[in-house]
Design a protein around this motif. Structure first.
Motif, short mmCIF file in Angstrom:
data_model
loop_
_atom_site.label_atom_id
_atom_site.label_comp_id
_atom_site.label_asym_id
_atom_site.label_seq_id
_atom_site.Cartn_x
_atom_site.Cartn_y
_atom_site.Cartn_z
N LYS A 3 0.82 -1.21 0.00
CA LYS A 3 0.00 0.00 0.00
C LYS A 3 0.85 1.26 0.00
O LYS A 3 0.37 2.33 -0.30
CB LYS A 3 -0.94 0.01 1.21
CG LYS A 3 -0.19 0.13 2.55
CD LYS A 3 -1.15 0.08 3.71
CE LYS A 3 -0.44 0.17 5.05
NZ LYS A 3 -1.33 0.09 6.17
N HIS A 4 2.14 1.12 0.33
CA HIS A 4 3.01 2.29 0.32
C HIS A 4 3.58 2.55 -1.06
O HIS A 4 4.18 3.57 -1.28
CB HIS A 4 4.19 2.09 1.29
CG HIS A 4 3.74 2.00 2.72
ND1 HIS A 4 3.18 3.05 3.39
CD2 HIS A 4 3.80 0.98 3.61
CE1 HIS A 4 2.90 2.69 4.63
NE2 HIS A 4 3.28 1.44 4.77
N GLU A 235 10.84 -0.88 -1.16
CA GLU A 235 10.84 0.59 -1.12
C GLU A 235 11.67 1.10 0.07
O GLU A 235 11.18 1.88 0.90
CB GLU A 235 9.40 1.11 -1.01
CG GLU A 235 8.49 0.70 -2.16
CD GLU A 235 8.68 1.55 -3.41
OE1 GLU A 235 9.60 2.38 -3.44
OE2 GLU A 235 7.89 1.37 -4.35
N PRO A 236 12.94 0.70 0.18
CA PRO A 236 13.70 1.03 1.38
C PRO A 236 13.98 2.51 1.57
O PRO A 236 14.32 2.95 2.68
CB PRO A 236 15.01 0.26 1.18
CG PRO A 236 15.14 0.13 -0.31
CD PRO A 236 13.75 -0.04 -0.80
N THR A 237 13.85 3.33 0.51
CA THR A 237 14.13 4.75 0.63
C THR A 237 12.87 5.61 0.52
O THR A 237 12.96 6.83 0.40
CB THR A 237 15.15 5.20 -0.44
OG1 THR A 237 14.60 4.92 -1.74
CG2 THR A 237 16.45 4.45 -0.28
N GLY A 238 11.71 4.98 0.54
CA GLY A 238 10.45 5.70 0.32
C GLY A 238 10.16 6.78 1.34
O GLY A 238 9.48 7.76 1.03
N ASN A 239 10.68 6.64 2.57
CA ASN A 239 10.41 7.62 3.63
C ASN A 239 11.60 8.53 3.92
O ASN A 239 11.60 9.23 4.94
CB ASN A 239 10.03 6.90 4.93
CG ASN A 239 8.64 6.27 4.85
OD1 ASN A 239 7.81 6.72 4.07
ND2 ASN A 239 8.41 5.24 5.63
N LEU A 240 12.61 8.54 3.04
CA LEU A 240 13.85 9.23 3.34
C LEU A 240 14.07 10.44 2.43
O LEU A 240 13.62 10.45 1.28
CB LEU A 240 15.04 8.27 3.19
CG LEU A 240 15.00 6.99 4.03
CD1 LEU A 240 16.24 6.15 3.75
CD2 LEU A 240 14.89 7.31 5.52
N ASP A 241 14.80 11.43 2.95
CA ASP A 241 15.24 12.53 2.09
C ASP A 241 16.36 12.04 1.18
O ASP A 241 16.87 10.93 1.35
CB ASP A 241 15.71 13.72 2.94
CG ASP A 241 16.88 13.36 3.85
OD1 ASP A 241 17.99 13.09 3.34
OD2 ASP A 241 16.69 13.34 5.09
N HIS A 261 26.90 -10.04 -0.55
CA HIS A 261 25.50 -10.34 -0.36
C HIS A 261 24.73 -10.27 -1.68
O HIS A 261 25.25 -9.79 -2.70
CB HIS A 261 24.87 -9.40 0.67
CG HIS A 261 25.37 -9.63 2.06
ND1 HIS A 261 25.03 -10.73 2.80
CD2 HIS A 261 26.21 -8.89 2.83
CE1 HIS A 261 25.64 -10.67 3.98
NE2 HIS A 261 26.36 -9.58 4.02
N SER A 262 23.50 -10.76 -1.64
CA SER A 262 22.58 -10.67 -2.78
C SER A 262 21.36 -9.88 -2.31
O SER A 262 20.78 -10.21 -1.27
CB SER A 262 22.15 -12.07 -3.24
OG SER A 262 23.28 -12.87 -3.54
N VAL A 263 20.98 -8.84 -3.07
CA VAL A 263 19.90 -7.95 -2.65
C VAL A 263 18.91 -7.79 -3.80
O VAL A 263 19.30 -7.58 -4.95
CB VAL A 263 20.44 -6.57 -2.23
CG1 VAL A 263 19.28 -5.64 -1.83
CG2 VAL A 263 21.42 -6.69 -1.07
N VAL A 264 17.62 -7.90 -3.47
CA VAL A 264 16.53 -7.64 -4.42
C VAL A 264 15.73 -6.47 -3.86
O VAL A 264 15.22 -6.55 -2.74
CB VAL A 264 15.64 -8.87 -4.60
CG1 VAL A 264 14.53 -8.57 -5.61
CG2 VAL A 264 16.46 -10.07 -5.03
N MET A 265 15.61 -5.40 -4.62
CA MET A 265 15.00 -4.17 -4.13
C MET A 265 13.84 -3.76 -5.03
O MET A 265 14.01 -3.55 -6.23
CB MET A 265 16.04 -3.05 -4.09
CG MET A 265 15.49 -1.67 -3.75
SD MET A 265 16.78 -0.40 -3.68
CE MET A 265 17.33 -0.35 -5.39
N VAL A 266 12.66 -3.62 -4.44
CA VAL A 266 11.52 -3.04 -5.15
C VAL A 266 11.56 -1.53 -4.96
O VAL A 266 11.72 -1.04 -3.83
CB VAL A 266 10.20 -3.61 -4.60
CG1 VAL A 266 9.01 -2.78 -5.10
CG2 VAL A 266 10.02 -5.06 -5.01
#
Length: 319
Positions: A3-4, A235-241, A261-266
Motif C-alpha cells: 500500500k506504500h 521501497e527502502p528509501t520511500g520515507n527518506l530525504d 550479499h545478494s539484494v533484491v529491491m523493489v
C-alpha cells in the motif's frame, strides 16, 4: 507494504512527467559522465557507456533451468486474488532468475505486481501456481512453519517503514534476528556490519533518538547480521530525504560489492534503481524487460518507452 508503493504515471501525463524528469536529470547525467561521486561520497556503480550511447531495455530470456549462480528463481509464477468479476491477476506466469552477488531492482507502475513478486520470492505470500526456489530450496510448497524457519535463517528484510522495535536500542534491534533464532552473536561480524552502516556511535540510542536515515541503516544491518542468502528490500528509501536515501542505497550496494550479499529491491525511484546491477520492469503482472548496468537517465527513458508500449498494447486488447 504494497500500500506504500507509488506507481509511475500513465497516459498523456506520463509523457510530461517523463520529459520533466529527463530535464531535471541532465545534471545527473553530466556528473555521471564526468565520473563524479554521489552526495554521500560513494562512487556511482554505473554511468553512460563510453561511446555515449544510452543503454536500452532488452527482453528477458529465462532458461528452462536456473543458472548455477542464481540465488532466487521463479517459473510460471502466478498469483490471483479474488474470484469472478473481482478477480485480480497480480502475477501472470513470471519466469525470472536473480543472480547471486548482485543488487537487482524491480520497477513497474502501481499494480504491476512488483511487490507481489517480491513477497512470493521471499516466502511472505504463497503463489497460486508456479514454483519459487531460494538458494536451491523450493519454497513455494512449504507450510508456514517451514517458511518461518526459512525466513529466520536464509532471508533478510528491509521495509519502507523500518519496523524497528521502539523499546530496543539500535544494537538490540540489529541483534534481534539472532536472538529470535537463539543463535549466538558473531561479534566480529556484528562489528563489521555496524562499521559498514556507520552506526558505531548510535548503538545505545533507541529508534526515537535516530534520524530516518539512521533508522533505515539499523534495519539494513539487522537484515544482514544473520548472513542471509538473500535480502529483500521493499521501497527502502520511500520515507527518506535524498541524502539519507543515498546513504542507505550506497550501503546496500557495498553490501553486495564488498560483503558478497545478494539484494533484491523493489522501488519506483529511478535514482534508487541506478544503484543496481540490473533493473527488471514489470507491467500487468508480466516481466516486460530488463536494463543492465543502469544509470538514472537510462532508467527514466526505459520507463517512458515501456509506458508507451503498455498503452499501445492495452489499446489493442479486447474490452
Amino acid at each position: 507494504m504494497g500500500k506504500h508503493s507509488t506507481g509511475e504515471p500513465n497516459g498523456p501525463a506520463a509523457g510530461h512527467a517523463t520529459t520533466t524528469a529527463r530535464e531535471h536529470s541532465t545534471e545527473v547525467r553530466e556528473a555521471a559522465h564526468e565520473g563524479t561521486s554521489r552526495p554521500d561520497g560513494a562512487a556511482r556503480p554505473a554511468g553512460p557507456p563510453p561511446d555515449g550511447l544510452r543503454r536500452r531495455p532488452t527482453p528477458v530470456h529465462t532458461p528452462t533451468e536456473p543458472a548455477p549462480d542464481t540465488i532466487a528463481s521463479a517459473r510460471g509464477l502466478t498469483k490471483v486474488y479474488g474470484a469472478g468479476d473481482t478477480q485480480v491477476r497480480a502475477l501472470d506466469g513470471v519466469d525470472v532468475d536473480l543472480a547471486r552477488g548482485e543488487l537487482t531492482a524491480v520497477m513497474g507502475p502501481s499494480g504491476s505486481g512488483k511487490s507481489t513478486l517480491m513477497h512470493c520470492l521471499a516466502g511472505l505470500d504463497s503463489p497460486t501456481a508456479g514454483s519459487v526456489v531460494v538458494d536451491g530450496v523450493e519454497i513455494s510448497r512449504m507450510n508456514q512453519r517451514q517458511l518461518t524457519k526459512l525466513r529466520r535463517t536464509r532471508i533478510g528484510f528491509v521495509f519502507q517503514a523500518y519496523n524497528l522495535v521502539p523499546t530496543l536500542t539500535a544494537a538490540e534491534n540489529i541483534r534481534l534476528p539472532l536472538d529470535i533464532a537463539r543463535r549466538p552473536v558473531d561479534h566480529e561480524r556484528f562489528d563489521a556490519v555496524v562499521r559498514a552502516v556507520g552506526l558505531q556511535d548510535r548503538l545505545h540510542h533507541r529508534p526515537s533518538e535516530l534520524s530516518g536515515g539512521q533508522q533505515q541503516r539499523v534495519a539494513c544491518a539487522r537484515a544482514l547480521i544473520a548472513e542471509p542468502s538473500v535480502v529483500f528490500a521493499d521501497e527502502p528509501t520511500g520515507n527518506l530525504d535524498s541524502r539519507s536515501a543515498a546513504e542507505v542505497l550506497s550501503f546496500l550496494r557495498r553490501s553486495v560489492d564488498d560483503l558478497g550479499h545478494s539484494v533484491v529491491m523493489v522501488t519506483h525511484e529511478p535514482m534508487a534503481a541506478a544503484y543496481a546491477h540490473r533493473v527488471l520492469f514489470l507491467a500487468d503482472g508480466r516481466l516486460e524487460a530488463q536494463l543492465l548496468a543502469p544509470d538514472e537517465a537510462a532508467v527514466l527513458d526505459a520507463l517512458g518507452e515501456l509506458s508507451v508500449a503498455r498503452e499501445r498494447r492495452r489499446a489493442t486488447e479486447p474490452a
